[in-house]
Design a protein around this motif. Structure first.
Motif, short mmCIF file in Angstrom:
data_model
loop_
_atom_site.label_atom_id
_atom_site.label_comp_id
_atom_site.label_asym_id
_atom_site.label_seq_id
_atom_site.Cartn_x
_atom_site.Cartn_y
_atom_site.Cartn_z
N SER A 216 -10.11 -0.74 9.42
CA SER A 216 -10.05 -0.19 10.78
C SER A 216 -11.22 -0.58 11.67
CB SER A 216 -9.98 1.34 10.72
OG SER A 216 -8.91 1.76 9.90
N HIS B 83 -10.32 -0.09 -0.64
CA HIS B 83 -10.18 0.72 0.56
C HIS B 83 -11.47 0.57 1.35
CE1 HIS B 83 -9.91 4.83 2.59
NE2 HIS B 83 -11.22 4.61 2.57
N GLN C 110 -8.27 -0.15 14.65
CA GLN C 110 -7.59 -0.86 13.57
C GLN C 110 -6.57 -1.84 14.11
OE1 GLN C 110 -4.62 1.27 11.25
NE2 GLN C 110 -5.52 0.49 9.35
N GLU D 261 -8.06 -2.92 2.16
CA GLU D 261 -7.09 -1.97 2.69
C GLU D 261 -7.64 -1.31 3.95
OE1 GLU D 261 -4.14 -1.82 0.71
OE2 GLU D 261 -5.26 -3.42 -0.28
N HIS D 262 -6.79 -1.12 4.93
CA HIS D 262 -7.07 -0.43 6.20
C HIS D 262 -7.83 -1.34 7.17
CE1 HIS D 262 -5.63 3.09 4.16
NE2 HIS D 262 -6.63 3.07 3.29
N ASP E 85 0.69 2.51 3.59
CA ASP E 85 0.13 3.80 3.15
C ASP E 85 1.23 4.85 3.06
OD1 ASP E 85 -1.83 5.39 2.11
OD2 ASP E 85 -3.10 5.41 3.90
N ASN F 246 -8.88 10.11 12.80
CA ASN F 246 -7.68 9.32 13.08
C ASN F 246 -7.74 8.73 14.49
OD1 ASN F 246 -4.88 8.47 12.32
ND2 ASN F 246 -4.35 9.77 14.07
N THR G 299 -10.08 5.69 14.68
CA THR G 299 -9.76 4.48 13.93
C THR G 299 -8.42 3.84 14.29
OG1 THR G 299 -8.86 5.84 12.12
CG2 THR G 299 -11.16 5.12 11.92
N ALA H 126 -3.27 -3.75 6.38
CA ALA H 126 -3.62 -2.77 7.41
C ALA H 126 -2.41 -1.91 7.76
CB ALA H 126 -4.12 -3.49 8.66
N ASP H 127 -2.58 -0.61 7.63
CA ASP H 127 -1.50 0.36 7.86
C ASP H 127 -1.49 0.79 9.33
OD1 ASP H 127 -4.04 1.40 7.17
OD2 ASP H 127 -3.22 3.40 6.86
N HIS I 289 0.85 -1.20 0.00
CA HIS I 289 0.00 0.00 0.00
C HIS I 289 0.89 1.24 0.00
CE1 HIS I 289 -4.11 1.80 1.02
NE2 HIS I 289 -3.28 2.83 0.88
N HIS J 82 -12.61 0.98 5.50
CA HIS J 82 -12.47 1.05 6.95
C HIS J 82 -13.64 0.34 7.62
CE1 HIS J 82 -9.07 3.85 7.27
NE2 HIS J 82 -9.57 4.48 6.24
#
Length: 432
Positions: free
Chosen positions: A277, A255, A328, A274-275, A347, A321, A324, A296-297, A89, A257
């Protein structure tokens, strides 16, 4: 500290010039590498004093070292050697995340030049492969990938998405502009309005030689006016995009969440989320049963909190932010326990390029064994890309992509942020 765009074209030009001057070192000259310790990610073992033979950029053999006469050897006998790492990512094109208006301040050409510098930083950080999951300006990542493949720019092997598919005003759109302002056409190529429009635009991206497609299934943390927990694209639109990709033999990522958006994407047939969260147990079970990867970042929430606070980022962004980051990481921990497939993705572009390995300790902290964390950035990333025959391990037939570090990353995985040597395709990369 936030990296700004001033002078970035000059820096990228210097990086390209430096690469051109290094081209006197050819793959066939780097025919043998001596590894003091070698991490075999396939067998989950560590071998000592090994000789890696390379021909035409690929590994011919890995065997115990024996002295040879009149043969040039890259001496990494004091290092631990492992496969080149992969980040699934990244956003190499352009500069790192800034204000809402930043993507409109520079041309596509300037963004690609900046990407050349970012590519070299990423390669020198030990990441010889990346999956670049979208740039603001459509297909600028294709241009960077092609420049690397031609040898015009030095960087990692790239699989690129060309852009994003998003709803109007969605997580992949330019938002926060004045009511009567319009984003340039190359920044709206992936905006879809209904299943048929999604199908046609997916076909357009595929005809522009992308390697994968990316969908924005939910809102985003860094996109003003969107909610990370809410679905955006409809399941019918996602099915249309995935259907076109499968015709071309390409993979699709989403993507996502929020749990509901992720479930819709999994039912539509994506290869990775992706992610993730806010995923619930049902979403994770669906992913496990269908072999869908989680990317997952889990590092950059801390970066956003620190830098965003210092630089007075929008309160909406900072709150999202906060909402999450911890969830996450708990989702990640649960995914590890449940046996969900996990590929390494950070990311990059949200944080400065070249810091990709800073996520490794987080993955160990949140439930992974060090070997499995390394496998997520080698074997498992190769599997997500469909590049298992070419990358992901140090064994005969694969590209000779490898890195050297001091010490034992299985004891202290943070040392992967301090790479001492990089070889891509059998050629030693010059980073200083």
């Amino acid at each position: 500290m936030m990296v700004r765009k001033i002078g970035r074209g000059v820096a990228a030009f210097c990086a390209i010039a430096a690469f051109a001057s290094s081209m006197t070192v050819h793959a066939e000259e780097a025919a043998f590498i001596r590894a003091g310790r070698l991490i075999d990610v396939e067998k989950e073992t560590v071998l000592t004093d090994q000789l890696i033979e390379v021909r035409d950029g690929r590994i011919v053999s890995v065997k115990p070292f024996a002295p040879m006469q009149d043969v040039a050897i890259i001496d990494w006998s004091h290092y631990t050697v492992l496969p080149g790492l992969a980040d699934m990512h990244t956003h190499l094109v352009g500069d790192i995340q800034g204000g809402i208006i930043d993507p409109l301040l520079y041309t596509g050409a300037e963004d690609v030049l900046a990407g050349a510098g970012n590519a070299k930083k990423t390669l020198c950080a030990g990441f010889t492969t990346v999956r670049d999951v979208g740039s603001w300006r459509a297909f600028t990542d294709v241009a960077l990938r092609d420049a690397i493949n031609r040898g015009d720019v030095e960087g990692p092997r790239m699989a690129v998405a060309g852009g994003y598919f998003t709803i109007p005003g969605g997580g992949g759109a330019i938002t926060g502009l004045a009511y009567d302002a319009k984003a340039p056409e190359d920044m709206t190529r992936g905006v879809v309005r209904g299943p048929e429009d999604a199908r046609q635009k997916a076909r357009e991206f595929l005809q522009h030689r992308v390697d994968l497609l990316k969908m924005i299934a939910t809102g985003a943390v860094l996109t003003v006016g969107t909610d990370p927990g809410l679905p955006e694209l409809s399941e019918e639109e996602m099915r249309a995009i995935v259907g076109e990709a499968k015709k071309y033999g390409k993979k699709v990522t989403a993507h996502a969440h929020g749990a509901e958006g992720a479930k819709m994407a999994v039912r539509a047939g994506v290869d990775s989320i992706e992610h993730g969260s806010l995923l619930d147990d049902e979403a994770l079970r669906m992913m496990k049963s269908r072999g869908v990867f989680l990317v997952a970042d889990i590092y950059n929430g801390d970066y956003i909190n620190e830098v965003g606070t210092a630089e007075d980022w929008p309160e909406e962004t900072m709150q999202k932010n906060r909402d999450t980051t911890d969830t996450q990481r708990e989702v990640f921990r649960k995914a590890v326990r449940m046996g969900v497939k996990i590929a390494y993705g950070t990311d990059s572009g949200v944080y400065p390029h070249g810091d990709n390995a800073k996520q490794m300790p987080y993955m160990v902290r949140y439930g992974m064994r060090p070997m499995r964390a390394i496998q997520s950035a080698t074997l498992h990333s190769a599997a997500l890309l469909g590049w298992e025959k070419d990358t992901g391990a140090l064994s005969a037939g694969r590209y000779a992509d490898m890195i050297a570090v001091e010490g034992d990353p299985l004891e202290d995985i943070s040392i992967l942020s301090h790479v001492k040597g990089v070889i891509k395709g059998g050629r030693e990369v010059h980073c200083k």
